[in-house]
Design a protein around this motif. Structure first.
Motif, mmCIF file in Angstrom:
data_model
loop_
_atom_site.group_PDB
_atom_site.id
_atom_site.type_symbol
_atom_site.label_atom_id
_atom_site.label_comp_id
_atom_site.label_asym_id
_atom_site.label_seq_id
_atom_site.Cartn_x
_atom_site.Cartn_y
_atom_site.Cartn_z
ATOM 1 N N ASP A 430 0.822 -1.206 0.000
ATOM 2 C CA ASP A 430 0.000 0.000 0.000
ATOM 3 C C ASP A 430 0.860 1.261 0.000
ATOM 4 O OD1 ASP A 430 -2.257 -1.534 -0.015
ATOM 5 O OD2 ASP A 430 -2.656 -1.351 2.142
ATOM 6 N N LEU A 431 2.075 1.146 0.548
ATOM 7 C CA LEU A 431 2.968 2.306 0.555
ATOM 8 C C LEU A 431 3.394 2.700 -0.852
ATOM 9 C CD1 LEU A 431 5.235 1.347 3.594
ATOM 10 C CD2 LEU A 431 3.541 3.175 3.532
ATOM 11 N N PHE A 530 4.585 -2.047 -10.942
ATOM 12 C CA PHE A 530 3.194 -2.480 -10.974
ATOM 13 C C PHE A 530 3.076 -3.967 -10.649
ATOM 14 C CE2 PHE A 530 2.380 1.567 -12.929
ATOM 15 C CZ PHE A 530 1.041 1.819 -12.703
ATOM 16 N N ALA A 531 4.024 -4.760 -11.143
ATOM 17 C CA ALA A 531 4.009 -6.195 -10.841
ATOM 18 C C ALA A 531 4.227 -6.430 -9.351
ATOM 19 C CB ALA A 531 5.085 -6.912 -11.661
ATOM 20 N N LEU A 532 5.138 -5.654 -8.747
ATOM 21 C CA LEU A 532 5.405 -5.798 -7.326
ATOM 22 C C LEU A 532 4.177 -5.441 -6.505
ATOM 23 C CD1 LEU A 532 7.416 -6.322 -5.035
ATOM 24 C CD2 LEU A 532 8.132 -3.937 -5.202
ATOM 25 N N HIS A 533 3.468 -4.384 -6.898
ATOM 26 C CA HIS A 533 2.256 -4.002 -6.169
ATOM 27 C C HIS A 533 1.169 -5.059 -6.302
ATOM 28 C CE1 HIS A 533 -1.669 -1.923 -5.652
ATOM 29 N NE2 HIS A 533 -1.033 -1.387 -4.621
ATOM 30 N N GLY A 536 2.843 -8.647 -4.992
ATOM 31 C CA GLY A 536 3.622 -8.591 -3.756
ATOM 32 C C GLY A 536 3.143 -9.528 -2.665
ATOM 33 N N PRO A 537 1.818 -9.518 -2.330
ATOM 34 C CA PRO A 537 1.342 -10.431 -1.276
ATOM 35 C C PRO A 537 1.607 -11.901 -1.608
ATOM 36 C CG PRO A 537 -0.282 -8.729 -1.720
ATOM 37 C CD PRO A 537 0.773 -8.597 -2.771
ATOM 38 N N ARG A 538 1.429 -12.255 -2.877
ATOM 39 C CA ARG A 538 1.660 -13.648 -3.277
ATOM 40 C C ARG A 538 3.144 -14.002 -3.180
ATOM 41 N NH1 ARG A 538 -0.697 -15.080 -9.034
ATOM 42 N NH2 ARG A 538 -2.385 -13.884 -8.049
ATOM 43 N N LEU A 539 3.998 -13.056 -3.566
ATOM 44 C CA LEU A 539 5.436 -13.314 -3.476
ATOM 45 C C LEU A 539 5.873 -13.464 -2.018
ATOM 46 C CD1 LEU A 539 6.780 -10.785 -6.148
ATOM 47 C CD2 LEU A 539 6.779 -13.282 -6.315
ATOM 48 N N ARG A 540 5.326 -12.622 -1.135
ATOM 49 C CA ARG A 540 5.689 -12.732 0.275
ATOM 50 C C ARG A 540 5.195 -14.043 0.877
ATOM 51 N NH1 ARG A 540 2.928 -9.479 2.949
ATOM 52 N NH2 ARG A 540 1.945 -8.150 1.403
ATOM 53 N N GLN A 541 4.041 -14.496 0.412
ATOM 54 C CA GLN A 541 3.500 -15.753 0.925
ATOM 55 C C GLN A 541 4.356 -16.941 0.489
ATOM 56 O OE1 GLN A 541 -0.506 -16.538 -0.358
ATOM 57 N NE2 GLN A 541 -0.857 -18.089 1.208
ATOM 58 N N SER A 543 7.578 -16.727 -0.330
ATOM 59 C CA SER A 543 8.981 -16.550 0.029
ATOM 60 C C SER A 543 9.315 -17.347 1.291
ATOM 61 C CB SER A 543 9.285 -15.068 0.254
ATOM 62 O OG SER A 543 10.581 -14.902 0.771
ATOM 63 N N LYS A 544 10.361 -18.132 1.229
ATOM 64 C CA LYS A 544 10.789 -18.887 2.418
ATOM 65 C C LYS A 544 11.399 -17.968 3.456
ATOM 66 C CE LYS A 544 15.422 -20.075 0.703
ATOM 67 N NZ LYS A 544 16.376 -21.182 0.454
ATOM 68 N N PHE A 545 11.844 -16.774 3.026
ATOM 69 C CA PHE A 545 12.428 -15.832 3.978
ATOM 70 C C PHE A 545 11.344 -15.095 4.744
ATOM 71 C CE2 PHE A 545 15.351 -16.103 0.323
ATOM 72 C CZ PHE A 545 16.415 -16.688 0.970
ATOM 73 N N GLY A 546 10.219 -14.816 4.073
ATOM 74 C CA GLY A 546 9.135 -14.103 4.734
ATOM 75 C C GLY A 546 8.483 -14.909 5.829
ATOM 76 N N LYS A 547 8.638 -16.209 5.787
ATOM 77 C CA LYS A 547 8.022 -17.070 6.787
ATOM 78 C C LYS A 547 8.868 -17.217 8.031
ATOM 79 C CE LYS A 547 5.735 -19.737 3.125
ATOM 80 N NZ LYS A 547 5.667 -21.029 2.431
#
Length: 548
Positions: A430-431, A530-533, A536-541, A543-547
């Motif tokens: 959102d930022l 635009f792709a990151l926005h 982004g939530p799917r990539l963070r989900q 990501s093994k680092f985000g967990k």
């Protein structure tokens, strides 16, 4: 919170305590209310059978449910729960974990007064301003430098390039140090800044070009801690609701600093020579040292580390430890290196979102620093500007930054913060919402600057182009500016290369074609943004680092 308490937490206060500790006492050195809780915890810890292997299981003298039930029976409403004293946690091995005394503990940086928090912001912003100003401040004197030492443009550009590279290398060493509880933020800040000022003296007095370049690298190296962990200091004192506002102030100081430096240098060099630009750095640095003397330690881990030491002394117990002490006990140098350097690099390479943010920020840094090589090719030759006028030509960059600062803070104050306070779910992407609009301005600005930098077109037109660049990239900077030390190294390495190749690129391709190339790279990043926005939530989900 009294003024004396605020001074007590600063280096100046600690110096006073070395001579007269009774003048600025801590609660643990007096008859503090939580003393009975820790005495009870000590009795329970003594009865606990120590295990051979420390366990994560804990015991508390009083459960939260029991305390809440007692309070209700006593007629104390639940709304005062944040002022309840927190019971110390006891591990099964008998270790008592030192923590905040309550949710409203005044020693917790997030509970500091607004004035104390703003003082931290002011210290971080001004120090960052001085270091960022110091990088290109001497570039208006490059012509004089070449005349004195007989160097060419490529060699002389190292004066800026090596400084930038230095504050990319520094965080690899100093950022991990600030995360050690026994060290904290202030020790690296003050120690390295004193060295930064000392190194500035031989930089101004040096009599040969290689020595000058070496000292410029050291200047950047010792000036880097504030650039690497300044964002962490702000995150210590502000929660996620207001942190973006504080970060915009920090980014604003970083963006406008080179502009102010160019103007001052342009006015001084014709009369005082190129060496005075280095003395300017020392003059601007003096207030920083004074401010740092009154900068309170912001690292919660360090504050609790010292509190645990005072509790051990007050209660005569060796069982009291802070959580960070337990986590970092027996930590090897190899582990510190892996966690602070290797792991961030691994995340950068394997996490697509972080990798893109690094690439985008590296491109922004490269283009921004290339302006300091492009301006001398445009305004003196095409418009006959002198050094002061050339410095003033950087003002549109500051104007674009101011506009972006105001617009982005308006978005935060009137849209994002009310949503967060209302409990509406938000996500980091959102930022980037304002950035989805502003990201079109940098390539447009580059095209305007490149193709209108001609004697037959008024000088205000290319300046408008340069104003559009920070108007767009300032917002992206908020999202990615403080990822970790490895990011600083990546960005500054790209900037080092940009400083060295930008003048040949602008000379051989021409200003129009060179800026078109850079604009094309920025346009490519628009698709990534635009792709990151969107993803982004799917990539963070995934990501093994985000967990972790």
């Amino acid at each position: 919170m009294t003024i004396l308490n605020a001074i007590r937490d600063s280096p100046a206060g600690q110096l006073v305590r070395l001579l007269r500790p009774e003048l600025l006492p801590y609660p643990e050195e007096q008859d503090f209310p939580q003393k009975d809780l820790y005495k009870d915890a000590e009795l329970i810890a003594e009865k606990s059978e120590p295990s051979s292997t420390p366990s994560e299981a804990t015991i508390t003298p009083h459960s939260d449910d029991e305390r809440r039930h007692t309070d209700i029976e006593a007629g104390i409403p639940e709304k005062f729960e944040e002022n309840h004293e927190a019971s110390p946690t006891i591990r099964e091995d008998g270790t008592i974990i030192c923590d905040w005394y309550s949710a409203s503990d005044s020693d917790n940086p997030e509970n500091w007064s607004s004035r104390k928090k703003l003082w931290v912001v002011a210290c971080i912003c001004y120090c960052s301003f001085v270091v960022y100003m110091s990088a290109p401040v001497w570039t208006p004197g490059e012509e004089q430098f070449m005349e004195v030492f007989g160097t060419n443009y490529a060699y002389t550009a190292l004066g800026l390039a090596l400084f930038v590279f230095g504050y990319g290398v520094g965080p690899l060493l100093f950022a991990p140090l600030s995360e050690i509880a026994s060290v904290g933020r202030n020790i690296p800040y003050i120690t390295t800044f004193v060295l930064y000022m000392l190194v500035t003296i031989p930089t101004a007095l040096v009599r040969n070009a290689p020595a000058f370049m070496f000292f410029r690298f050291l200047q950047g190296f010792f000036g880097s801690p504030i650039l690497a962990t300044g964002g962490a200091s702000l995150a210590d004192v502000y929660d996620s609701t207001y942190l973006p506002c504080a970060m915009t102030g920090w980014a604003f100081a970083c963006f406008v600093a080179p502009v102010i430096g160019q103007i001052i240098a342009g006015a001084a060099i014709p009369h005082l020579g190129w060496r005075f630009t280095i003395w300017e750095i020392l003059i601007a640095s003096a207030p920083v040292l004074v401010m740092f003397l009154f900068l309170p330690e912001t690292s919660p881990a360090t504050i609790l580390h010292h509190r645990a030491h005072r509790l051990r002394k007050a209660l005569g117990s060796d069982n009291i430890r802070s959580a960070s002490e337990m986590e970092q006990h027996g930590l090897s140098i190899r582990t510190v290196v892996i966690d602070s350097l290797v792991k961030p690099m691994e995340i950068t390479l394997l996490d697509p979102a972080v990798l893109f943010a690094n690439v985008y920020m590296s491109l922004i840094y490269s283009i921004y620093y290339s302006f300091f090589e492009a301006y001398p090719l445009v305004f003196p030759s095409s418009y006959g500007f002198n050094l002061l006028q050339e410095g003033l030509a950087f003002l549109p960059i500051a104007i674009g930054t101011i506009l972006s600062f105001l617009l982005y803070n308006s978005y935060l104050v009137f849209y994002r913060i009310p949503k967060v306070k209302a409990g509406t779910p938000t996500k980091p992407e959102d930022l980037l919402l304002p950035g989805l609009v502003s990201c079109f301005f940098p390539p447009i600005g580059l095209l305007i600057f490149g193709w209108t930098s001609r004697p037959d077109i008024h000088w205000i037109v290319p300046m408008i182009g340069t104003a559009l660049f920070p108007l767009g990239v300032f917002i992206v900077y908020q999202y990615a500016a403080s990822l970790f030390a490895a990011s600083d190294f990546t960005r500054c390495t790209f900037a080092l290369a940009a400083v060295l190749f930008s003048r040949p690129m602008y000379t051989y391709l021409g200003m129009g074609k060179a800026c078109t190339l850079l604009a094309g790279l920025m346009i490519g990043c628009i698709f990534g943004l635009f792709a990151l926005h969107h993803y982004g939530p799917r990539l963070r989900q995934r990501s093994k680092f985000g967990k972790k």
